[in-house]
Structure formats: structure tokens, C-alpha cells
Scaffold this active site. Structure first.
Site, short mmCIF file in Angstrom:
data_model
loop_
_atom_site.label_atom_id
_atom_site.label_comp_id
_atom_site.label_asym_id
_atom_site.label_seq_id
_atom_site.Cartn_x
_atom_site.Cartn_y
_atom_site.Cartn_z
N ASN A 234 -2.55 -4.05 -1.78
CA ASN A 234 -1.55 -3.05 -2.10
C ASN A 234 -0.18 -3.72 -2.13
OD1 ASN A 234 0.29 -0.82 -2.04
ND2 ASN A 234 -1.35 0.45 -1.23
N CYS A 239 -1.74 2.02 -4.47
CA CYS A 239 -3.12 2.42 -4.15
C CYS A 239 -3.71 3.27 -5.27
CB CYS A 239 -3.16 3.16 -2.82
SG CYS A 239 -2.05 4.56 -2.72
N HIS A 479 -1.83 8.98 -0.17
CA HIS A 479 -2.69 7.80 -0.26
C HIS A 479 -3.86 8.10 -1.19
CE1 HIS A 479 -4.28 3.98 0.89
NE2 HIS A 479 -5.40 4.50 1.38
N ASP A 496 -10.80 1.39 -0.50
CA ASP A 496 -9.52 1.76 0.11
C ASP A 496 -8.62 0.52 0.10
OD1 ASP A 496 -7.41 2.75 1.54
OD2 ASP A 496 -8.52 3.21 3.35
#
Length: 706
Positions: A234, A239, A479, A496
Site C-alpha cells: 500500500n 488499497c 479500507h 488485504d
């Protein structure tokens, strides 16, 4: 002679000197259940006990080999399981001291139950209570910025009737600063030890904590080993882009076509197709999270763009359009429309006369209205709903004048890969701002859309859910993660950012419908905003394996060479403190200088080489002669010296043969050492330079002056 090494170093350093940034506040999970604001009785403990040697040994043992996951599949490493139960038998419950259970390893980190006696002041006086906390305390974290998001159910077991056990829930982002979370007043000590309540058994209490954790960030997690995939770093607030890129990467037919695009002559700093090829190649071959810096640089993004969350639908379209343009007139032309393009018909059909207006349109994704809709089927029904044009809104049918009509759309062709964008963000005219809709909205793992086609296609419009892109937060930030069923076996993966982990279908699908509330009545803000379905009749082709031979050898050689060069440059930067720069000037450089003084270093640039500071002068002298193509006796080194009158002149170097004096010492511990190299003239009949005697030459100069 031109001397210059490390060509392109400055450009590479500019690209790589900034370390990967940790996610900004928009990418950091916000506290929900378990925050002090939500429950004044729910907080971290005032102690952080240190694990004993016995506990450390227990952590190493982990769980028994062969323990199965919730889906009944055997994990490669049982310590990586997403959930587990921490069991603690509390002896002497009236003891007010802090006590820790043995650890249970979940997601590669140890989890414990922490119990302590607490005294609570009430209007009736001071009462004793039992404080119970769940603790995540890695013994040796790689960094102090680690964090693990987890939920847990803490249960005080009722030995007489399990259904009457006392349980409370927590949800917390565990980190170095707050590594335990729970209830200071979990239950009053009086109620806990009252025999009639059934909790006390032979003078002991039994506590269980069912912990469900995400993989840890900031602590070593081998995504490649555990899942076969790696994550994306990131850059600040990227993201959303990472989740989209992983979704595209997990479409092997698209990835295979991307590898076949001709990019040999592309500018490596500006070519989006080349940057995407590099990114896919690294995702396929790297063992560590991959950087997206070169891709965003090819977009022309600056720091502001990196820290701004863009519209993911727009980013997807721009990216695919760029790739499609690059594929024109190549063997992979038509791949993008072949995967994502569908067709629909917009029509207006008069009710009382035989007149109809129709227009065929292509689409690459479908935006579904979810407000007030139960599921995907309800949204499609709304999408193809027929609108009646009557009254003042009649349709102008030309020679038939104004007529009542039916207006709507119907699908003619549905694509192999169907992108559905759920309209969770909508404008609220009352609030005069965009708001996020967190209502419950269901989507099935298997979807049939035949009823929405004008006429049946050659194969049924049966679709299987391939990806779920999820947003946590509100309209102002949050997120993004992606869940993918990349192997079609029902085993989902969670992407993630830099972490990839296995998860259940319940986590990927059911938990992302939205609309749920926690124990405090707070609406869950985590839900799906984009769905990717793969058509079952095309799924073998779309999700075909990408083999090594599908990647051109030119690309392999190019990216492997880039990797070796980057590793070398990274090594040089890490070892830069061991090296010094030697700037080399010759007679031609003096002749090129036409202004005052012997030479101006700002005006005349000589060559340079990097040398180890511990190099001795004899070693340096021999290497310099070899590089310049002279025998060592045909060159002589004169270091430049700054005189008191601010002029610069070559000076004499003493103790040339002393092997104990390093080059750094000769340079008077300067990182940049400027020297003039005297060479034997080409027209000289001598075989070497005449020996130079400093004392003799000085005497000659004195006699010459007088």
C-alpha cells in the site's frame, strides 16, 4: 577518456529512496465494538505481563498436527488457522493477582486469556469483580507497528448447564500499544463464585475465548507459502487499486493476454501496459509483497493522487481501455471485449400504434441500484423494469404524434466475466452530500440471468461468484479488500494489501451482505461494493492455467535483468557508507577551462569511480592504470588542494607505498576525493614517467626563483 559508472543511478534512487508508506487513516480499521467510546466497561488492561519460559515453549508447540479447519480441509500449518479457542482453568478465583493462560497460536501469533481481580467503586461501596481480557502479545515482533484485527467471544463456562454459560464479545485491532482487550468488570466475583450459579467447580472457574483473527500486519506472514499468492504494498491510500489489480490478476486468460502485448519499444516510465506486465510477472514469481510504484508512475500520478481514493469503476475502465488499445493489431486483439463486453437494447415501444425505437449499446459493467432492494435478482428486475410514458410524458412518435409508450432495456448478450458495481454511494439531497448505504444486500454464489435476456443464448446464463470487493468505512474514507475464489474449489482467499490468507465462504460472502448490527446496536459498515461473476460455460477458458511458456522469453529476460540491477543498486545503497567517490581530471579538462584559475569544478566535470574506503593507494593506483589502459609506471596521481588564496592546484601525495594508509585517509576522510592524473605523453620516447623527488624538485624551484 570518459569515466562514469552506475548509469541511471540517480533516476533509480529517486524512485526507490522513499520506503513504502504505511496506510493512512483512511486505510486503518476504525474501532467498532470494543472501543472505550462504545462501552466504558470495555477496555485494555492496565498490565501487560511478560510471557514465561513455559508459555514460550507452549507457543512453539502450537496446535496438534492434523487439526482441521472449519471447512474440514487440512491446513499446511495448523498455526495459520483463522480461529481457535483459548482455554483457561482459573484456580483460586479470589486471588486478585494478574494471571495468564498458556498461549494458543492463531494466524502465527500467540493468543492468551488474561485474568485479574478488580475493585469497583459503587454507591453501595467497593465490590470485587473479575477482569477478563484477550491478549495478543508476539514474543519478538519484527516491528512495533504491527497490528492484528480480531473478534472474540469470551465465555465463563457453566458446568451444570452449558446453555447458561455467561458470554461477552469483543472486537479490536490489537497492536503494540493495546495488545489486550476485554472487560474490566467481566462479571462480579460474587456471582462468579456463587455455587448456585454453576460456574464454580471444585474451586475453579473455566474461561474459553473463541478468537477469530485476520492475518497480522507488521509481523512475518508468508502469503506465498500459505496461499500460493502474494499481496501488493500500500503506497498510502491505494488499497482500492490493490483489490482491483488482484481481481484482474486472478483472471488467467486476461493475464496471459497481457503477457503477449508488444511492449519492447515502450518507455518503461510511461507505458501502462509494460508496467502491468511487470506487476503481473512479479505477482506470479515473487515471494514477497509487490510494489505498485512503477504502475502508478506510468499513470502519471503524483503524491496527491496516491493519497486520494479514486473511483474504482473509472479506474477499471481506464485501465482496460489502455490495455485494449495496446492489443489492437496483435494476436490478442479482442481479448478485453471478449471477456467483459455485453450488449443491451434500449427501446421505446408505442402501446396503441405499431411503432418502436430501439438502440443497441455495449457495456463492460453493470451498475445496480441497491437502495430498498433485497438481492441481486431484485436489482436486475429494477434494471429492466418497464417505464410507462403517458400523460404529459407521452412519447413523440413522429408521424404518429404523441403516443403512450413503454420504455425499458433488455439484455441481448451477457459476457463471460460480469462486473457488477453495487451503488452503495449515493447523493443525499437532504444532507447535500454523498452517503454510503450500509443496508443488507444479498448476492448468491450461483446466479442465473436467463430471464433478463431478450432471447436465450447458445449456453445458459449461469454464473459463479468469482470475486467480492469489500469496503469498510463511510463515504469519506475506509479500507478495501478483495475476496477471490480463484481455484473454483470453494476455498476463498482474502487479499488485504500485502497480506493474502485463506478464509471461509461465510467470511467472503455472507459476512459482506451488510445491514448487520453489533451487540451495541452499531450498524456494520463493512459490505460488498463490487461483484465479479464468471460464466460457467466459459469458466474453464477464463480461468485457464498460465504456464511459464505463456510468458515471452524477452519479457522474462527483461524483468530478470531489472531485478538483478535493482538488487545490485539496493546493495550499493546499503553499502554506500563503505565507499567513496574519486573524481578524475586530466590535461584535456584543463584545456577545456577558459576562465580564471586552473580549473573550476562546477564548470568542468571529470570522470568518477567508486572505491572502497579501505583500499590502499598501491591497489588503487594499479586498478586506475588498468582501467585507463596504461602501465602503472606511466601514470602519476596528484590530489587537488585548496590554497590559502582560494586557488586550487594539484599537490604532492606522500607515502605512496605505505600499505597501512587507506585511500580514505589519503583523502583526509572526505567522501569525494578530486585528483589530477598525469599520464606519459603519447609522443614521448620514454617508457615510463621520470621519478619525482619532492625534495629535489623543491630545491630546483628555489634556485630558479633566485
Amino acid at each position: 577518456m570518459s569515466l562514469c559508472v552506475n548509469e541511471g543511478e540517480e533516476q533509480f534512487q529517486q524512485e526507490e529512496e522513499n520506503a513504502e508508506l504505511s496506510p493512512d487513516h483512511n486505510d486503518t480499521p476504525s474501532p467498532q465494538v470494543g472501543s472505550p467510546k462504545a462501552d466504558s466497561d470495555l477496555n485494555g488492561s492496565p498490565h501487560q505481563p511478560v510471557a514465561t519460559e513455559a508459555e514460550e515453549e507452549a507457543q512453539k508447540e502450537g496446535t496438534k498436527d492434523g487439526e482441521e479447519t472449519k471447512e474440514g480441509e487440512k491446513e499446511d500449518d495448523p498455526c495459520t488457522r483463522p480461529e481457535g479457542v483459548v482455554h483457561f482453568v482459573v484456580t483460586d478465583p479470589t486471588n486478585m493477582e494478574s494471571r495468564l493462560s498458556n498461549p494458543v497460536v492463531i494466524r502465527n501469533v500467540p493468543w492468551r486469556i488474561l485474568v485479574m481481580g478488580r475493585e469497583i467503586k459503587t454507591p453501595e461501596g467497593v465490590t470485587k469483580s473479575l477482569g477478563v481480557f484477550v491478549q495478543c502479545n508476539p514474543l519478538a515482533p519484527e516491528s512495533t507497528s504491527w497490528h492484528v484485527w480480531a473478534k472474540a467471544t469470551i465465555t465463563l463456562v457453566n458446568h451444570e448447564n452449558l446453555t447458561k454459560s455467561f458470554a461477552r464479545e469483543i472486537s479490536h485491532c490489537f497492536c503494540q500499544r493495546e495488545n489486550d482487550w476485554g472487560y474490566s468488570n467481566f462479571i462480579s466475583l460474587k456471582d462468579a463464585i456463587e455455587p448456585a450459579n454453576g460456574y464454580l467447580n471444585d474451586g475453579t472457574l473455566v474461561l474459553d475465548a473463541l478468537v477469530m483473527a485476520d492475518p497480522p500486519h507488521g509481523i512475518q506472514w508468508d502469503s506465498r507459502k500459505h496461499t500460493g499468492y502474494v499481496g501488493l504494498k500500500n503506497q498510502g491510500a491505494t488499497c482500492y487499486m490493490n483489490s482491483l489489480l488482484q481481481t484482474l490478476y486472478c483472471l488467467p486468460k486476461l493475464r496471459k493476454a497481457v503477457y503477449q502485448m508488444p511492449t519492447e519499444s515502450d518507455d518503461q516510465n510511461k507505458s501502462v501496459p509494460l508496467a502491468l506486465q511487470r506487476l503481473f510477472y512479479e505477482l506470479q514469481h515473487s515471494d514477497k509483497p509487490v510494489s505498485t510504484k512503477k504502475l502508478t508512475k506510468s499513470f502519471g500520478w503524483d503524491t496527491m493522487d496516491i493519497f486520494m481514493q479514486h473511483d474504482i469503476q473509472e479506474l477499471c475502465r481506464v485501465l482496460l481501455d489502455n490495455i485494449e488499445s495496446k492489443m489492437k493489431n496483435t494476436v490478442v486483439e479482442g481479448t478485453i471485449p471478449g471477456l467483459f463486453e455485453g450488449k443491451m437494447e434500449s427501446y421505446i415501444r408505442c402501446t396503441h400504434v405499431d411503432y418502436e425505437s430501439a438502440r443497441v449499446e455495449t457495456f463492460f459493467d453493470i451498475q445496480l441500484n441497491i437502495k430498498g432492494k433485497k438481492d441481486v435478482h431484485a436489482s436486475f428486475m429494477d434494471y429492466v423494469a418497464v417505464e410507462t410514458l403517458d400523460g404529459e410524458n407521452k412519447y413523440d412518435a413522429g408521424e404518429y404524434a404523441l403516443q403512450e409508450a413503454k420504455k425499458g432495456v433488455i439484455f441481448l448478450k451477457l459476457p463471460p466475466v460480469l462486473h457488477l458495481h453495487l451503488m452503495r454511494f449515493q447523493y443525499d439531497p437532504i444532507m447535500d452530500t454523498n452517503t454510503k448505504i450500509n443496508d443488507r444486500y444479498e448476492f448468491p454464489e450461483h446466479l442465473n440471468l436467463d430471464r433478463f435476456l431478450k432471447k436465450p443464448e447458445e449456453t445458459p446464463a449461469n454464473y459463479t461468484l468469482h470475486a467480492v470487493l469489500v469496503h469498510s468505512g463511510d463515504n469519506f474514507g475506509g479500507h478495501y479488500v478483495a475476496y477471490l475464489n480463484s481455484k473454483r474449489d470453494g476455498n476463498w482467499l482474502k487479499f488485504d494489501d500485502d497480506i493474502v490468507s485463506k478464509c471461509s465462504a461465510r467470511d467472503a460472502v455472507d459476512q459482506n451482505f451488510g445491514g448487520s448490527e453489533d451487540s451495541l446496536g452499531i450498524r456494520n459498515c463493512t459490505n460488498a461494493y463490487m461483484l465479479v461473476y464468471a460464466r460457467e460455460s466459459c469458466i474453464d477458458e477464463v480461468l485457464q492455467d498460465v504456464r511459464e511458456e505463456d510468458i515471452s522469453q524477452e519479457l522474462v529476460k527483461k524483468f530478470d535483468a531489472e531485478k538483478r540491477l535493482e538488487q545490485q543498486r539496493r546493495k550499493e545503497r546499503n553499502e554506500a557508507h563503505l565507499y567513496m567517490t574519486v573524481e578524475i581530471y586530466q590535461e584535456d579538462d584543463f584545456q577545456a577551462h577558459q576562465r580564471a584559475d586552473l580549473i573550476d569544478f562546477d564548470d568542468v566535470k571529470g570522470g568518477y569511480i567508486k572505491c572502497l574506503k579501505i583500499t590502499t593507494f598501491p591497489e588503487f593506483h594499479q586498478s586506475l592504470a588498468t582501467m585507463m589502459g596504461y602501465p602503472s609506471e606511466c601514470i602519476r596521481v596528484w590530489p587537488f588542494e585548496k590554497r590559502s588564496n582560494n586557488t586550487t592546484r594539484p599537490g604532492y601525495l606522500e607515502k605512496l607505498d605505505d600499505s597501512k594508509i587507506t585511500l580514505f585517509q589519503h583523502a583526509e576522510q572526505r567522501n569525494v576525493w578530486r585528483i589530477f592524473v598525469e599520464t606519459l605523453p603519447a609522443d614521448s620516447k620514454l617508457e615510463c614517467l621520470k621519478p619525482y623527488n619532492f625534495q629535489r624538485e623543491c630545491v630546483k624551484k628555489i634556485f630558479t626563483v633566485f
